[in-house]
Design a protein around this motif. Structure first.
Motif, PDB file in Angstrom:
ATOM      1  N   CYS A 188     -24.631 -31.812  30.265  1.00  0.00           N
ATOM      2  CA  CYS A 188     -23.116 -31.433  30.286  1.00  0.00           C
ATOM      3  C   CYS A 188     -22.101 -32.197  29.510  1.00  0.00           C
ATOM      4  N   MET A 199     -24.370 -24.421  27.580  1.00  0.00           N
ATOM      5  CA  MET A 199     -24.745 -23.705  28.948  1.00  0.00           C
ATOM      6  C   MET A 199     -25.979 -24.376  29.412  1.00  0.00           C
ATOM      7  N   LYS A 212     -24.818 -28.456  39.167  1.00  0.00           N
ATOM      8  CA  LYS A 212     -24.324 -27.240  38.160  1.00  0.00           C
ATOM      9  C   LYS A 212     -23.016 -26.932  38.810  1.00  0.00           C
ATOM     10  N   ARG A 213     -22.635 -26.848  40.104  1.00  0.00           N
ATOM     11  CA  ARG A 213     -21.444 -26.459  40.582  1.00  0.00           C
ATOM     12  C   ARG A 213     -20.191 -27.307  40.014  1.00  0.00           C
ATOM     13  N   TYR A 216     -19.846 -26.883  36.172  1.00  0.00           N
ATOM     14  CA  TYR A 216     -19.461 -25.591  35.708  1.00  0.00           C
ATOM     15  C   TYR A 216     -17.967 -25.739  35.272  1.00  0.00           C
ATOM     16  N   GLY A 220     -21.122 -23.977  30.633  1.00  0.00           N
ATOM     17  CA  GLY A 220     -21.713 -22.674  31.435  1.00  0.00           C
ATOM     18  C   GLY A 220     -22.885 -22.769  32.251  1.00  0.00           C
ATOM     19  N   ILE A 221     -23.183 -21.810  33.260  1.00  0.00           N
ATOM     20  CA  ILE A 221     -24.335 -22.052  34.033  1.00  0.00           C
ATOM     21  C   ILE A 221     -24.744 -20.701  34.388  1.00  0.00           C
TER      22      ILE A 221
END
Length: 422
Positions: A188, A199, A212-213, A216, A220-221
């Motif tokens: 990230c 992503m 990931k949350r 975000y 992008g996820i």
């Protein structure tokens, strides 16, 4: 709906503690870069390598550890997945020119993201099939830079050779030996050895999902995946031995995986429960599978197929099997699922490995609003437009009025000034 075999409620996870722990890891990686990654590699996986990127020599070494049959099997599965991804890509068309009025040209382009990271879990098993499911559609979409990462085998500095070979066969441009929430943070925000991506896709444990949350927006996820799920709709024509085998295939993933049967036949329901117990006695992964089945396995008796269908649509499972006399007719009424498997010949595990569809799918009822990873996951539909002077003068008064109606005078003047130009 009669309950033949009940399941427990999923335990409420310590969400606050998880968020805090993951947030601390992300902050550490942002502040300390590779030093933090190397430290976490040693802490979680006993990996002491200093170079995170896998070399060509390591990839060749991985191939050398596999038999010709193992390599051929991975390549055959890859070809099926690649073929389906290419066919999906061909359905996504650019719109070069649409004209609602003379002088106005509108359109869209289908543009791949510039870079992505494919996260391949390690955990209890070397999930090399996931490498194929992630990197192949990314490459089919035309992503210029496809990176992949996976944690090393516990106590070593190496990624599983099968996973490494699968990443290479899938076409990954860069491969890194790093996993967990720290890997998500690294891709990230970037570190000295890892350039950030646009992503991040792929499943993982609760730490990976939470990372990931939290990341975000910056990146992008696909979605934040939870425990694996299978729901089977069956009538009295279904084979209890087959249904039980499919339930246990999901149950062996982990202790919180969920296998559910909804049937219109009480005889079949009882046979499934007995057959699961019988097969557990001879299953090498029975320790995990039994725990999952005992806690989260469920068998329900529906009054009709319509009631079973309504229950399935409400559950929105990751995997949905239809084992009924007329599977296609039932399929027409289903709309919430990650992937659908129609008929007793169609094992969910075929989709897991080699049929060609993707096994990275939404869980925990996310199938209500999203599908699984596919070639379109990596594509953006970006619009464009152009106006002639005549078309501008025709549309500008309308836009000016609409903008003033919203109280946005700057918008109105940007339109009006063009109209007033000689």
């Amino acid at each position: 709906m009669k309950v033949i075999k009940a399941s427990k409620e999923r335990p409420l996870s310590a969400a606050k503690d998880l968020r805090a722990a993951v947030g601390a890891i992300i902050d550490d990686v942002r502040e300390n870069g590779d030093e933090a990654l190397l430290r976490y590699n040693e802490k979680f996986d006993s990996c002491r390598r200093s170079a995170l990127r896998i070399s060509k020599e390591e990839i060749a070494e991985a191939y050398a550890q596999l038999s010709n049959e193992e390599i051929d099997d991975i390549r055959e599965a890859a070809e099926n997945i690649r073929g389906f991804a290419a066919a999906q890509r061909a359905t996504l068309k650019e719109l070069p020119a649409y004209s609602p009025k003379p002088g106005i040209t509108l359109g869209h382009r289908i543009i791949p993201v510039h870079s992505c990271c494919c996260y391949v879990p390690g955990g209890n098993y070397p999930l090399y099939s996931t490498a194929l499911m992630l990197a192949i559609p990314a490459k089919a979409a035309g992503v210029p830079r496809v990176a992949a990462c996976s944690p090393t085998m516990k106590g070593t500095d190496k990624i599983s050779p099968k996973t490494l070979a699968a990443m290479d066969i899938a076409g990954a441009d860069e491969i890194y030996a790093v996993g967990g929430a720290q890997a998500i943070a690294a891709f990230c925000y970037g570190t000295e050895q890892i350039s950030p991506v646009d992503m991040i896709v792929g499943p993982g444990n609760s730490y990976v999902a939470e990372a990931k949350r939290q990341c975000y927006g910056q990146v992008g996820i696909d979605f934040a995946a939870g425990p694996s799920e299978l729901l089977i709709i069956a009538d009295g024509t279904a084979d209890a031995e087959i249904a039980a085998a499919d339930i246990l295939a999901q149950s062996e993933h982990d202790r919180v995986a969920r296998g559910i049967v909804i049937t219109t036949s009480e005889k079949f329901a009882e046979e499934v429960v007995a057959e699961v117990e019988r097969q557990l006695d001879e299953l090498p992964t029975a320790e995990i599978a039994r725990s999952s089945w005992n806690d989260y396995g469920e068998v329900l008796l529906a009054d009709s197929l319509d009631e079973a269908i309504r229950a399935a649509n409400d559950a929105a499972p990751e995997h949905l099997e239809i084992q009924t006399a007329d599977g296609e007719k039932v399929a027409e009424k289903l709309y919430n699922y990650g992937s659908l498997f129609i008929g007793g010949n169609t094992a969910e595990v075929f989709g897991d490995y080699a049929s060609g569809t993707n096994h990275t799918l939404p869980t925990m009822r996310a199938a209500r609003y999203t599908g699984g990873v596919w070639v379109g996951t990596f594509l953006k539909t970006c619009t464009h437009q152009s106006f002639t002077a005549e078309a501008m003068r025709e549309l500008a008064p309308l836009v000016t009025r609409l903008a003033r109606g919203e109280g946005l005078e700057g918008h109105a003047r940007a339109s009006e000034k063009r109209f007033n130009k000689k």
